[in-house]
Design a protein around this motif. Structure first.
Motif, PDB file in Angstrom:
ATOM      1  N   ALA A  95       0.866  -1.188   0.000  1.00  0.00           N
ATOM      2  CA  ALA A  95       0.000   0.000   0.000  1.00  0.00           C
ATOM      3  C   ALA A  95       0.900   1.234   0.000  1.00  0.00           C
ATOM      4  N   VAL A  96       0.602   2.190  -0.871  1.00  0.00           N
ATOM      5  CA  VAL A  96       1.457   3.374  -1.040  1.00  0.00           C
ATOM      6  C   VAL A  96       0.623   4.651  -0.998  1.00  0.00           C
ATOM      7  N   ASN A  97       1.172   5.685  -0.349  1.00  0.00           N
ATOM      8  CA  ASN A  97       0.614   7.023  -0.501  1.00  0.00           C
ATOM      9  C   ASN A  97       1.755   8.001  -0.740  1.00  0.00           C
ATOM     10  N   THR A  98       1.428   9.199  -1.182  1.00  0.00           N
ATOM     11  CA  THR A  98       2.441  10.208  -1.503  1.00  0.00           C
ATOM     12  C   THR A  98       2.075  11.529  -0.848  1.00  0.00           C
ATOM     13  N   ILE A  99       3.033  12.099  -0.129  1.00  0.00           N
ATOM     14  CA  ILE A  99       2.829  13.341   0.618  1.00  0.00           C
ATOM     15  C   ILE A  99       3.820  14.390   0.110  1.00  0.00           C
ATOM     16  N   PHE A 100       3.361  15.610  -0.049  1.00  0.00           N
ATOM     17  CA  PHE A 100       4.222  16.705  -0.491  1.00  0.00           C
ATOM     18  C   PHE A 100       4.367  17.722   0.637  1.00  0.00           C
ATOM     19  N   PHE A 101       5.583  18.252   0.813  1.00  0.00           N
ATOM     20  CA  PHE A 101       5.796  19.242   1.862  1.00  0.00           C
ATOM     21  C   PHE A 101       6.695  20.372   1.373  1.00  0.00           C
ATOM     22  N   ALA A 102       6.517  21.516   1.991  1.00  0.00           N
ATOM     23  CA  ALA A 102       7.404  22.677   1.800  1.00  0.00           C
ATOM     24  C   ALA A 102       7.483  23.337   3.175  1.00  0.00           C
ATOM     25  N   THR A 107      -2.238  18.949   1.380  1.00  0.00           N
ATOM     26  CA  THR A 107      -3.278  17.923   1.330  1.00  0.00           C
ATOM     27  C   THR A 107      -3.653  17.680  -0.117  1.00  0.00           C
ATOM     28  N   THR A 108      -3.501  16.440  -0.578  1.00  0.00           N
ATOM     29  CA  THR A 108      -3.851  16.086  -1.956  1.00  0.00           C
ATOM     30  C   THR A 108      -4.572  14.742  -1.969  1.00  0.00           C
ATOM     31  N   VAL A 109      -5.064  14.362  -3.130  1.00  0.00           N
ATOM     32  CA  VAL A 109      -5.756  13.078  -3.266  1.00  0.00           C
ATOM     33  C   VAL A 109      -4.797  11.904  -3.054  1.00  0.00           C
ATOM     34  N   LEU A 110      -3.491  12.163  -3.146  1.00  0.00           N
ATOM     35  CA  LEU A 110      -2.513  11.080  -2.987  1.00  0.00           C
ATOM     36  C   LEU A 110      -2.227  10.767  -1.523  1.00  0.00           C
ATOM     37  N   ASP A 111      -2.841  11.516  -0.601  1.00  0.00           N
ATOM     38  CA  ASP A 111      -2.705  11.188   0.823  1.00  0.00           C
ATOM     39  C   ASP A 111      -3.273   9.808   1.121  1.00  0.00           C
ATOM     40  N   THR A 112      -4.309   9.440   0.399  1.00  0.00           N
ATOM     41  CA  THR A 112      -4.970   8.153   0.603  1.00  0.00           C
ATOM     42  C   THR A 112      -4.090   7.020   0.081  1.00  0.00           C
ATOM     43  N   PHE A 113      -4.025   5.933   0.838  1.00  0.00           N
ATOM     44  CA  PHE A 113      -3.224   4.789   0.425  1.00  0.00           C
ATOM     45  C   PHE A 113      -3.881   4.055  -0.746  1.00  0.00           C
ATOM     46  N   ILE A 150       3.334  10.006   9.496  1.00  0.00           N
ATOM     47  CA  ILE A 150       3.058   9.244  10.720  1.00  0.00           C
ATOM     48  C   ILE A 150       1.561   9.215  10.995  1.00  0.00           C
ATOM     49  N   SER A 151       0.925  10.387  10.923  1.00  0.00           N
ATOM     50  CA  SER A 151      -0.516  10.485  11.209  1.00  0.00           C
ATOM     51  C   SER A 151      -1.345   9.635  10.254  1.00  0.00           C
ATOM     52  N   LEU A 152      -1.013   9.680   8.964  1.00  0.00           N
ATOM     53  CA  LEU A 152      -1.787   8.924   7.971  1.00  0.00           C
ATOM     54  C   LEU A 152      -1.559   7.424   8.119  1.00  0.00           C
ATOM     55  N   LEU A 153      -0.349   7.020   8.469  1.00  0.00           N
ATOM     56  CA  LEU A 153      -0.084   5.594   8.705  1.00  0.00           C
ATOM     57  C   LEU A 153      -0.858   5.103   9.918  1.00  0.00           C
ATOM     58  N   GLN A 154      -0.875   5.892  10.964  1.00  0.00           N
ATOM     59  CA  GLN A 154      -1.587   5.490  12.173  1.00  0.00           C
ATOM     60  C   GLN A 154      -3.099   5.477  11.982  1.00  0.00           C
ATOM     61  N   ALA A 155      -3.594   6.375  11.140  1.00  0.00           N
ATOM     62  CA  ALA A 155      -5.041   6.474  10.926  1.00  0.00           C
ATOM     63  C   ALA A 155      -5.556   5.450   9.920  1.00  0.00           C
ATOM     64  N   ASP A 156      -4.658   4.869   9.145  1.00  0.00           N
ATOM     65  CA  ASP A 156      -5.072   3.951   8.089  1.00  0.00           C
ATOM     66  C   ASP A 156      -5.666   2.667   8.664  1.00  0.00           C
ATOM     67  N   THR A 157      -6.894   2.362   8.270  1.00  0.00           N
ATOM     68  CA  THR A 157      -7.550   1.123   8.699  1.00  0.00           C
ATOM     69  C   THR A 157      -7.821   0.191   7.523  1.00  0.00           C
ATOM     70  N   SER A 163       5.382  -4.306   7.456  1.00  0.00           N
ATOM     71  CA  SER A 163       6.286  -3.231   7.852  1.00  0.00           C
ATOM     72  C   SER A 163       5.749  -1.912   7.314  1.00  0.00           C
ATOM     73  N   SER A 164       6.207  -0.824   7.934  1.00  0.00           N
ATOM     74  CA  SER A 164       5.763   0.510   7.535  1.00  0.00           C
ATOM     75  C   SER A 164       6.986   1.405   7.381  1.00  0.00           C
ATOM     76  N   VAL A 165       7.121   2.019   6.203  1.00  0.00           N
ATOM     77  CA  VAL A 165       8.310   2.804   5.881  1.00  0.00           C
ATOM     78  C   VAL A 165       7.917   4.179   5.358  1.00  0.00           C
ATOM     79  N   ILE A 166       8.620   5.194   5.852  1.00  0.00           N
ATOM     80  CA  ILE A 166       8.465   6.566   5.368  1.00  0.00           C
ATOM     81  C   ILE A 166       9.722   6.911   4.586  1.00  0.00           C
TER      82      ILE A 166
END
Length: 268
Positions: A95-102, A107-113, A150-157, A163-166
């Motif tokens: 399962a993969v999601n993509t997060i962008f930061f500056a 917040t984008t549609v890719l936050d969802t796994f 971290i928040s999205l991994l913990q919230a994912d049901t 394993s979980s990797v960032i």
């Protein structure tokens, strides 16, 4: 007459019993519904890896460099070796999601796994990354991307990873105190944080000292053109592939100190 009255009373009594039984069944169903929903919700799809791609889109990343980065991610997912790694695990998918930061995390549609469990689904995700419009720009706050992952991994049901990797990519440094705190939070949650840095080797040193967890690793790409090779080797490793040849590691500047191949399972 008396017999008739008794019969009527018995009939009313039986009707009452039936109604009471139906009521009990009805209320029982209501009480059981949340338990059933919880049971259904708890049945997350097992995957071999939950992977968060955390991408730096700060002002130091030009439009052409952003395109090179996203092309690199897309090409890596299209790589046959990486696809084989993803599909040959115990559960046959990740399962993969993509997060962008500056300055902050966007917040984008890719936050969802998304579930990648076939060549078609992997290619589809690669195509999305290849064409994804940059969500913004700003300063460089690495910890905001780490904390959101971290928040999205913990919230994912929806998924439960072995394993979980960032995986964080970037070309700059941030606030060491905040980045160390985010790293500690990830480690406490049982998540591994890796990095791929671009440009100056000092950025790679910063990631190793402040961003990646003790069981993580950091690859360094000399420029955005070399990023494609770096991210391919990086994803090959995290999806279960072999480490590149020593010559390749020297060119990429792979930080092997503290490298954790036995990634930790996400804590409940």
């Amino acid at each position: 007459m008396l017999i008739l009255i008794v019969s009527i009373v018995n009939l009313i009594s039986k009707i009452g019993e039936v109604k009471m039984k139906n009521k009990l069944k009805f209320y029982g169903a209501i009480l059981a519904a949340p338990l059933l929903a919880a049971s259904m919700q708890a049945k997350a799809v097992p995957v071999d890896l939950e992977l968060s791609l955390v991408i730096d889109v700060s002002g130091s990343v030009s439009a052409s460099e952003y395109n090179l980065m996203m092309d690199g991610y897309a090409s890596a997912f299209r790589d046959t070796a990486i696809q084989s790694n993803i599909l040959s695990g115990t559960n046959g998918g990740i399962a993969v999601n993509t997060i962008f930061f500056a300055s902050g995390a966007f917040t984008t549609v890719l936050d969802t796994f998304s579930l990648l469990d076939s060549a078609a689904s992997i290619d589809a995700y690669a195509n999305i990354l290849d064409l994804f419009v940059r969500p913004g720009s700003g300063g460089t706050s690495i910890h905001t991307g780490t904390n959101k992952a971290i928040s999205l991994l913990q919230a994912d049901t929806l998924f439960e990873g072995v394993s979980s990797v960032i995986d964080i990519s970037g070309d700059g440094t941030g606030s060491s105190g905040s980045d160390q705190a985010a790293r500690a939070a990830a480690a406490l949650a049982g998540f591994t944080v890796n990095g791929i840095t671009i440009g100056s080797t000092s950025v790679n040193t910063y990631y190793q000292n402040n961003v990646i967890t003790s069981d993580g690793f950091a690859i360094h790409a000399t420029d955005f053109t070399a990023f494609a090779t770096g991210i391919r080797d990086k994803l090959n490793i995290v999806t279960g592939g072999t480490v590149p040849e020593p010559a390749s590691l020297a060119l990429l500047g792979l930080g092997l100190a503290g490298m954790g191949f036995s990634r930790r399972k996400k804590k409940a």
